[in-house]
Design an enzyme around this catalytic site. Structure first.
Site, mmCIF file in Angstrom:
data_model
loop_
_atom_site.group_PDB
_atom_site.id
_atom_site.type_symbol
_atom_site.label_atom_id
_atom_site.label_comp_id
_atom_site.label_asym_id
_atom_site.label_seq_id
_atom_site.Cartn_x
_atom_site.Cartn_y
_atom_site.Cartn_z
ATOM 1 N N GLU A 121 0.828 -1.209 0.000
ATOM 2 C CA GLU A 121 0.000 0.000 0.000
ATOM 3 C C GLU A 121 0.862 1.259 0.000
ATOM 4 O O GLU A 121 2.056 1.205 0.298
ATOM 5 C CB GLU A 121 -0.923 0.017 1.213
ATOM 6 C CG GLU A 121 -0.199 0.122 2.533
ATOM 7 C CD GLU A 121 -1.135 0.408 3.689
ATOM 8 O OE1 GLU A 121 -1.447 1.591 3.887
ATOM 9 O OE2 GLU A 121 -1.538 -0.532 4.388
ATOM 10 N N LYS A 159 -4.309 -2.332 14.693
ATOM 11 C CA LYS A 159 -3.671 -1.336 15.544
ATOM 12 C C LYS A 159 -4.327 -1.359 16.926
ATOM 13 O O LYS A 159 -5.549 -1.427 17.044
ATOM 14 C CB LYS A 159 -3.791 0.038 14.902
ATOM 15 C CG LYS A 159 -3.098 0.129 13.541
ATOM 16 C CD LYS A 159 -3.315 1.480 12.903
ATOM 17 C CE LYS A 159 -2.628 1.553 11.544
ATOM 18 N NZ LYS A 159 -3.279 0.711 10.525
#
Length: 285
Positions: free
Chosen positions: A9, A141
């Site tokens: 990405e 996360k």
């Protein structure tokens, strides 16, 4: 396809890391893919043109350019139509990689359900539910609501496997109270599961939860203190949506005196290496 490819990405370049760590890490991730027998394809949008494999100069450009859009799947057409520069998140990278026949993707951590807000669910989960791809991440996360994120992944029928772990990792730390029901120990096992999903016609991704290397992890109790502080600050400043994750990650870096940045870079390289191994095995199959 004649080679084993791994998608990477570009959000980590434009929004995830500061200069020059963003450029250096993007290059290092590509090198890790190569060292493990595959070909990297970092995906981005420059001047409205979708790039499946941006050059080193283009990586540097996205590392330093201003007003780079952060796009999920829903915003790809906007960036192209309006000829914008854009960095692709997990969902957008998956969508664009799949169009090119790329089946393995390495990222840092996927998006999920945010804490402390009534409703903030990442497009990543929806894309994972419908795009056939192996996505290597360090879990989610730890700034997210992990329990709700895992529930969403289960509801949307995303196959989650722990790589040599029975605990779901939390990006900067290997520790988690959340179990992983499926543990795999080799790239070959991951590739075999993916091939069987395709043979059976079952849509959706395999999310590989690959813990951060032990020497770079931050103790869970220490990380939680930083996260609580950062979330409180974000709430008081009414920061939400696409701005929330970059704000929180930046504050975690400040609060930890750079330890979270070092951990972030290490896990990104670690995921790229594993993705390179998986893609090579998948191609051999």
């Amino acid at each position: 396809m004649d080679k084993a490819y791994v998608a990477l990405e570009s959000t980590v370049i434009a929004h995830g890391l500061p200069w020059p760590a963003n450029f250096e890490t993007a290059v290092a991730m590509e090198e890790e893919v190569k060292k493990n027998g595959s070909v990297p394809r970092t995906i981005g949008i420059i001047g409205g043109e979708i790039k499946i494999g941006i050059t080193r100069d283009e990586i540097k450009y996205l590392s330093t350019a201003k007003n780079v859009m952060k796009v999920g799947t829903a915003e790809i057409a906007v960036a192209v139509a309006l000829k914008k520069d854009a960095a692709t998140t997990v969902s957008a990278t998956m969508k664009l990689a799949a169009r090119e026949g790329i089946e393995v993707f390495a990222t840092g951590g996927i998006g999920g359900v945010h804490k402390g807000v009534e409703w903030d669910v990442s497009q990543d989960i929806v894309e994972l539910s419908k795009t056939n791809m192996i996505v290597v991440s360090a879990g989610v996360k730890s700034i997210l609501d992990v329990e709700k994120t895992l529930e969403f992944l289960e509801t949307f029928q995303v196959t989650v496997v722990g790589y040599r772990t029975d605990r779901f990792p939390l990006f900067h730390t290997r520790f988690s109270k959340f179990p992983v029901n499926i543990t795999v120990n080799t790239p070959e096992e991951i590739a075999a599961i993916f091939e069987e999903k395709k043979r059976l016609g079952i849509e959706g991704a395999i999310l590989v939860a690959n813990p951060i290397p032990t020497e770079y992890e931050i103790p869970h109790y220490e990380l939680m203190k930083y996260i609580e502080t950062a979330i409180t600050e974000a709430t008081s400043k009414n920061i939400s949506g696409k701005s929330l994750t970059p704000f929180l990650l930046n504050r975690l870096g400040e609060l930890s005196d750079g330890k979270t940045l070092e951990a972030n870079i290490a896990l990104l390289k670690n995921n790229a290496a594993l993705a390179g191994q998986i893609a090579k095995v998948l191609k051999e199959l």
